[in-house]
Write a protein that holds these residues in place. Sequence first.
Motif, mmCIF file in Angstrom:
data_model
loop_
_atom_site.group_PDB
_atom_site.id
_atom_site.type_symbol
_atom_site.label_atom_id
_atom_site.label_comp_id
_atom_site.label_asym_id
_atom_site.label_seq_id
_atom_site.Cartn_x
_atom_site.Cartn_y
_atom_site.Cartn_z
ATOM 1 N N UNK A 193 0.857 -1.190 0.000
ATOM 2 C CA UNK A 193 0.000 0.000 0.000
ATOM 3 C C UNK A 193 0.892 1.238 0.000
ATOM 4 N N UNK A 194 0.281 2.402 -0.044
ATOM 5 C CA UNK A 194 1.040 3.643 -0.201
ATOM 6 C C UNK A 194 2.105 3.824 0.871
ATOM 7 N N UNK A 195 1.819 3.410 2.133
ATOM 8 C CA UNK A 195 2.744 3.650 3.235
ATOM 9 C C UNK A 195 3.625 2.442 3.540
ATOM 10 N N UNK A 196 3.516 1.395 2.730
ATOM 11 C CA UNK A 196 4.189 0.135 3.028
ATOM 12 C C UNK A 196 5.409 -0.121 2.153
ATOM 13 N N UNK A 197 6.208 -1.114 2.598
ATOM 14 C CA UNK A 197 7.291 -1.650 1.784
ATOM 15 C C UNK A 197 7.091 -3.158 1.657
ATOM 16 N N UNK A 198 7.540 -3.692 0.531
ATOM 17 C CA UNK A 198 7.581 -5.137 0.321
ATOM 18 C C UNK A 198 9.016 -5.586 0.553
ATOM 19 N N UNK A 199 9.187 -6.529 1.473
ATOM 20 C CA UNK A 199 10.523 -6.996 1.841
ATOM 21 C C UNK A 199 10.730 -8.413 1.321
ATOM 22 N N UNK A 200 11.841 -8.631 0.627
ATOM 23 C CA UNK A 200 12.278 -9.990 0.287
ATOM 24 C C UNK A 200 12.993 -10.525 1.526
ATOM 25 N N UNK A 201 12.383 -11.479 2.184
ATOM 26 C CA UNK A 201 12.831 -11.904 3.509
ATOM 27 C C UNK A 201 14.066 -12.795 3.412
ATOM 28 N N UNK A 202 15.061 -12.485 4.220
ATOM 29 C CA UNK A 202 16.250 -13.332 4.358
ATOM 30 C C UNK A 202 16.148 -14.200 5.606
ATOM 31 N N UNK A 203 15.651 -13.616 6.691
ATOM 32 C CA UNK A 203 15.532 -14.350 7.955
ATOM 33 C C UNK A 203 14.354 -13.797 8.743
ATOM 34 N N UNK A 204 13.765 -14.654 9.579
ATOM 35 C CA UNK A 204 12.620 -14.259 10.396
ATOM 36 C C UNK A 204 12.809 -14.777 11.810
ATOM 37 N N UNK A 205 12.454 -13.961 12.798
ATOM 38 C CA UNK A 205 12.536 -14.376 14.184
ATOM 39 C C UNK A 205 11.343 -15.224 14.579
ATOM 40 N N UNK A 206 11.587 -16.175 15.489
ATOM 41 C CA UNK A 206 10.531 -17.006 16.067
ATOM 42 C C UNK A 206 10.254 -16.479 17.472
ATOM 43 N N UNK A 207 8.974 -16.266 17.786
ATOM 44 C CA UNK A 207 8.596 -15.705 19.078
ATOM 45 C C UNK A 207 7.436 -16.493 19.684
ATOM 46 N N UNK A 208 7.281 -16.400 20.998
ATOM 47 C CA UNK A 208 6.214 -17.159 21.659
ATOM 48 C C UNK A 208 4.813 -16.796 21.147
ATOM 49 N N UNK A 209 4.551 -15.549 20.771
ATOM 50 C CA UNK A 209 3.242 -15.289 20.163
ATOM 51 C C UNK A 209 2.969 -16.140 18.921
ATOM 52 N N UNK A 210 4.034 -16.524 18.180
ATOM 53 C CA UNK A 210 3.845 -17.413 17.032
ATOM 54 C C UNK A 210 3.305 -18.766 17.496
ATOM 55 N N UNK A 270 6.629 -6.548 12.309
ATOM 56 C CA UNK A 270 5.433 -6.858 11.526
ATOM 57 C C UNK A 270 4.257 -7.128 12.457
ATOM 58 N N UNK A 271 3.050 -7.060 11.894
ATOM 59 C CA UNK A 271 1.884 -7.583 12.608
ATOM 60 C C UNK A 271 1.607 -9.026 12.208
ATOM 61 N N UNK A 272 2.385 -9.561 11.288
ATOM 62 C CA UNK A 272 2.268 -10.926 10.809
ATOM 63 C C UNK A 272 2.868 -11.031 9.430
ATOM 64 N N UNK A 273 3.137 -12.277 8.992
ATOM 65 C CA UNK A 273 3.593 -12.483 7.622
ATOM 66 C C UNK A 273 5.054 -12.791 7.445
ATOM 67 N N UNK A 274 5.815 -12.928 8.537
ATOM 68 C CA UNK A 274 7.261 -13.072 8.429
ATOM 69 C C UNK A 274 7.765 -14.431 7.974
ATOM 70 N N UNK A 275 6.981 -15.492 8.178
ATOM 71 C CA UNK A 275 7.411 -16.831 7.764
ATOM 72 C C UNK A 275 7.109 -17.019 6.280
ATOM 73 N N UNK A 276 7.734 -16.231 5.448
ATOM 74 C CA UNK A 276 7.435 -16.244 4.015
ATOM 75 C C UNK A 276 8.611 -15.645 3.248
ATOM 76 N N UNK A 277 8.611 -15.851 1.940
ATOM 77 C CA UNK A 277 9.691 -15.314 1.119
ATOM 78 C C UNK A 277 9.575 -13.800 0.951
ATOM 79 N N UNK A 278 8.359 -13.274 1.054
ATOM 80 C CA UNK A 278 8.131 -11.831 0.973
ATOM 81 C C UNK A 278 7.110 -11.446 2.027
ATOM 82 N N UNK A 279 7.206 -10.219 2.530
ATOM 83 C CA UNK A 279 6.212 -9.743 3.488
ATOM 84 C C UNK A 279 6.043 -8.237 3.350
ATOM 85 N N UNK A 280 4.927 -7.747 3.877
ATOM 86 C CA UNK A 280 4.627 -6.320 3.877
ATOM 87 C C UNK A 280 4.709 -5.770 5.294
ATOM 88 N N UNK A 281 5.125 -4.527 5.421
ATOM 89 C CA UNK A 281 5.008 -3.803 6.682
ATOM 90 C C UNK A 281 5.040 -2.319 6.386
#
Length: 325
Positions: free
Chosen positions: A26-43, A89-100
């Motif tokens: 969206x206008x205020x967002x970026x699309x990130x090609x993910x290299x690594x993602x953190x694992x957290x207890x909320x997951x 992020x609010x979600x979406x990190x376990x993926x090859x691309x994500x938005x935030x």
Amino acid sequence: MRAIEIYRPAELADLIITDQPLPSPAAHQVLIKVVAAGVNRPDLMQRKGLYPPPPGASAVLGLEVSGIIEAIGSEVTEFTAGDPVCALLTGGGYAEYCLTSASCCLPIPKGLSFIQAAALPETFFTVWSNLFDRAKLQAGESLLVHGGTSGIGTTAIQIGKAFGSRVIVTAGSEEKCQYCQKLGADLAINYRQQDFVAAVLHHTDNRGVDVVLDIIGGDYLPRNLKCLAIDGRLQQIAIQHGGKSEINLASVLMKRLTISGTTLRPRSDDFKAKIARQLFAKVWPLLEAGQLEPIIDSVFPLTKAAEAHERMESSQHIGKIILEI
């Protein structure tokens, strides 16, 4: 793009790789090609059906990533395609691309790898906001941190010490206690062998600590209040032992205690952007100087996300667990 999807959330085997459409910013967002993602207890909680994503958030797991900006929205001016970043992020990190939102991104500190950078956003945003913005921790004050070898704990020890606090932690083994002291903790209490309330009071000559940062909740609540000094502040950021407890409010009145709780995920982008600016100004220079470092326990490929969750659930880890995309 490849992404982790949840089926029958209670079972680890149901974290599976699926093919999903590439999202557009969206206008205020970026699309990130993910290299690594953190694992957290909320997951883990979301996988079990206990922590649904907030409205509008991706249903894909993952609250923090590092990677390369692939595309930017029309209103984004602070980043360009090709910039290496880490992001909350609010979600979406376990993926090859994500938005935030672009405001939730930070440049990767000089000298840190993508793996290390993926360990920064969730814990550093959380610890900074809760210790300094809410609990008003000051240099010279004392801090008790539960879960000293968690991602939150290892971050809180280092930040607390870097900004002049005396830090006491609890951990579940002698090995973990020794690691906390190596990171700078003034006292590490093995809660399986010691009464942490008695140990804290003994260490502080019965004064207690100024701030408690707690991820446990439940039966820890009345014990935390006993650990607090006059005008002490309890900052509750998770409830691993549950959300219910019973306390004697007389101690809150007599010691003028403050009990506060927060959760970061549903807060607004503007709120998170304020934390990002504070971290960039006050913490990023310490990371680049080597005075702070993200502690990495283990790295799993995206296809082994279930094993990464098993590692976290075992509570044997020290520091952050990372998925490499």
